[in-house]
Write an enzyme that holds these catalytic residues in place. Structure first.
Site, short mmCIF file in Angstrom:
data_model
loop_
_atom_site.label_atom_id
_atom_site.label_comp_id
_atom_site.label_asym_id
_atom_site.label_seq_id
_atom_site.Cartn_x
_atom_site.Cartn_y
_atom_site.Cartn_z
N ASN A 172 -26.98 -40.47 33.81
CA ASN A 172 -28.29 -41.11 33.89
C ASN A 172 -28.22 -42.64 34.07
OD1 ASN A 172 -27.75 -42.22 31.33
ND2 ASN A 172 -28.68 -40.48 30.29
N SER A 226 -37.00 -47.41 25.04
CA SER A 226 -36.27 -47.22 26.28
C SER A 226 -37.14 -46.66 27.42
CB SER A 226 -35.08 -46.30 25.97
OG SER A 226 -34.23 -46.18 27.06
P1 NG1 Z 1 -30.55 -35.48 24.88
O1 NG1 Z 1 -32.04 -35.41 24.72
O2 NG1 Z 1 -29.75 -35.23 23.65
O3 NG1 Z 1 -30.13 -34.66 26.08
C1 NG1 Z 1 -30.80 -37.81 26.23
C2 NG1 Z 1 -29.88 -37.96 27.40
C3 NG1 Z 1 -28.57 -38.56 26.93
C4 NG1 Z 1 -28.78 -39.87 26.18
C5 NG1 Z 1 -29.86 -39.70 25.11
C6 NG1 Z 1 -30.23 -41.00 24.43
C7 NG1 Z 1 -29.56 -36.47 29.32
C8 NG1 Z 1 -29.33 -35.08 29.80
N1 NG1 Z 1 -29.60 -36.64 28.00
O4 NG1 Z 1 -30.17 -37.00 25.25
O5 NG1 Z 1 -27.72 -38.72 28.02
O6 NG1 Z 1 -29.08 -40.92 27.07
O7 NG1 Z 1 -31.04 -39.09 25.65
O8 NG1 Z 1 -31.22 -41.71 25.10
O9 NG1 Z 1 -29.73 -37.39 30.14
ZN ZN Z 2 -32.73 -47.53 27.76
#
Ligand code: NG1
Ligand code: ZN
EC number: 5.4.2.3
Length: 548
Positions: free
Chosen positions: A378, A67
């Site tokens: 996001n 990603s």
């Molecule tokens: P974590 O690292 O658990 O905060 C992040 C994003 C999630 C989601 C995941 C999966 C933020 C604050 N957190 O998770 O929204 O997209 O990665 O990729 O954006």
């Molecule tokens: Zn992605």
């Protein structure tokens, strides 16, 4: 009971030895430095075949991508038959298989799964896979193919795809020839379906000025270029950051994650006032929009703004079609800007649910509505139409021409929006549809509500596992006493809101804060950051200077 061919497994597994590391299948699947992934991906191949056998030979998808992570990372995620994420209870099996220390342990674990889950090994296994543009993808695909050989799976390699394209293809393959048939199981089929629906949606409307699209130097660039001719000029797009030949540029100073976290445009992009800009992330499942205001300030239109726009439009269409018995709801996480939640609840009067971080939670909750709009701030999200909503939409002809047009738009909307997973291509077409229908500039869209200033801070702690949350991750129950201390600080800030949770994808604790003004927001974020650091530093490390 059939058993695994041990000689075959030993020979193949010896080619993909486990390094000295511990792995976890988390919200984003497995994701880490690509050099550590060979054995993990080999074993994920075995798991995919087991999952398919368990589901009577249904096709399972396997996407190799990391990603928005930097180019040197990679990862893998499994896709269940209807194009949704792997069922939660299988995540633990993925983790256990990846951590088996020897071939014997691996075989034992497979056999324990076979017996506890009653998997019939004589059933066929069908698996499809794809990958993004990362250079490590090629050798990882070979590891995956070896894993799939262990249980003689029938496989199709779809080559380079966006993540949502693989989800789409998986669903198409599993629904072919049924009343739920989802489309042709190819990238071409995907383009045709989306383009046909988009053309219906913008028919007769004046085309907007060109959209500048930042593809993060990732797979979105070649794929959107493939897609554009299908639109027959219904949309003007100028693609930037499309250099997939220089792998180190992937997600570098560009892309949806950069734009959202830095709250600025991609580096090197010259922005003109009031023009539309959008960014994909590295595998094209996230989308954010932005523009520059007349006073040169940067304005972000993130996942919350997209959710608000989509909900507003769908509610209007449902009313216009005379079928407002259809319930529309929005699902967010605690990271949604407080002003967006207020707007949805108070101006649009839609129910809003808040769930834990991670798309699977949002997706699951969105299924509870007839039409469920879900987005992470996001930019990852989609709109789900329930079978009964689809039935109503398809059987509505409308008692006057205006109702008929609205019903037709709803039908096309359900086709343009990827029903399997958040999809940046689909979401872009959704936004462009609404802006074209309304003839809105990004500024008009932005006027729905004004974001509260917000700040996201990472705190490096000794052990993030001591932080335990409840209430959709908005409250900490452990360490004891910390939540009271947070609440006491938040109370001192106008419109203050802050919460703390351990990240699921990085070894950090995240602190989110919002308040009435930028200086107050920053102060709140840094005071809570300091509090978290003090609770778990054990005197080690240096307290970051900005933590007041
Ligand atoms: P974590 O690292 O658990 O905060 C992040 C994003 C999630 C989601 C995941 C999966 C933020 C604050 N957190 O998770 O929204 O997209 O990665 O990729 O954006
Ligand atoms: Zn992605």
């Amino acid at each position: 009971m059939a058993t695994v061919n041990v000689n075959n497994l030993n020979a193949l597994s010896d080619l993909h030895k486990k390094p000295d590391a511990n792995f976890t299948y988390g919200t984003a699947g497995f994701r880490m430095k690509a050099e550590l992934l060979d054995s993990v991906i080999f074993r994920t191949g075995i798991l995919a075949a087991l999952r398919s056998k368990k589901l009577d030979g249904k096709v399972i998808g396997c996407m190799i991508t990391a990603s928005h992570n930097p180019a040197e990372d990679n990862g893998v995620k499994l896709v269940d038959p209807m194009g949704e994420m792997l069922e939660g209870s299988w995540e633990a099996h993925a983790t256990a298989l990846s951590n088996a220390e020897s071939n014997e342990h691996l075989i034992d674990y497979i056999h324990s799964m076979v017996s506890s889950l009653k998997i019939d090994l004589t059933k066929p296994a069908n698996v499809v896979f794809g990958r993004d543009t990362r250079p490590s993808g090629e050798s990882l695909v070979a590891a995956l193919a070896d894993g799939l050989k262990v249980l003689d799976a029938t496989v199709t390699d779809y080559g380079i795809l966006t993540t949502p394209q693989l989800h789409y293809i998986t669903r198409c393959l599993n629904t072919a020839g049924t009343p739920e048939a989802y489309g042709e199981p190819t990238a071409e089929g995907y383009y045709k379906k989306l383009a046909a629906a988009f053309k219906v949606l913008v028919e007769g409307k004046t085309k907007l000025s060109a959209l500048t699209l930042d593809c993060a130097n990732g797979v979105g660039a070649p794929k959107f270029k493939e897609f554009l001719p299908h639109l027959d000029d219904a949309l003007s797009v100028k693609i930037v950051n499309d250099d997939v030949d220089n792998p180190s540029k992937l997600n570098l100073n560009s892309g949806a994650d950069f734009v959202k976290t830095q709250q600025r445009g991609p580096i090197g992009l010259k922005m003109a006032p009031q023009e539309r800009y959008a960014s994909f992330d590295g595998d094209a499942d996230r989308l954010v929009y932005y523009y520059q205001d007349d006073d040169n300030t940067f304005k972000l239109l993130d996942g919350d703004k997209i959710a608000g726009l989509a909900a507003m439009y769908i509610i209007d269409l449902v009313k216009a079609a005379g079928i407002d018995s259809i319930s529309v709801g929005v699902v967010q996480t605690a990271y949604a800007n407080g002003a967006s939640t207020q707007y949805l609840r108070n101006s649009l009067n839609v129910p809003v649910s808040c769930v834990s971080t991670g798309v699977k939670h949002l997706h699951h909750e969105a299924l509870k509505y007839d039409v469920g709009v879900y987005f992470e701030a996001n930019g990852h999200g989609t709109v789900l139409f329930s079978p009964s909503a689809l039935k109503t939409i398809h059987s509505t002809e409308g008692s006057n021409p205006a109702q008929a047009v609205a019903a037709r738009s709803l039908r096309a909307l359900s086709e343009v929006i990827n029903q399997t997973v958040g999809d940046a291509f689909s979401d872009l077409l959704l936004v462009e549809t609404i802006l074209t229908q309304r003839q809105w500039t990004p500024k008009v869209w932005d006027q729905a509500y004004t974001d509260l200033p917000n700040r996201l801070v990472k705190v490096v702690v000794k052990d993030r596992s001591i932080f335990k949350t409840v209430d959709a991750e908005r409250k900490l129950v452990e360490p004891a006493g910390i939540q009271d201390a947070i609440d006491a600080i938040v109370l001192k800030f106008r419109d203050g809101r802050s919460f703390v949770r351990p990240s699921g994808t990085e070894d950090v604790v995240r602190v989110y804060a919002e308040a009435a003004t930028r200086p107050e927001t920053d102060e709140l974020a840094y005071r809570i950051g300091g509090l978290v650091f003090d609770y778990n530093s054990n005197g080690s490390g240096t307290r970051p200077r900005e933590f007041l």
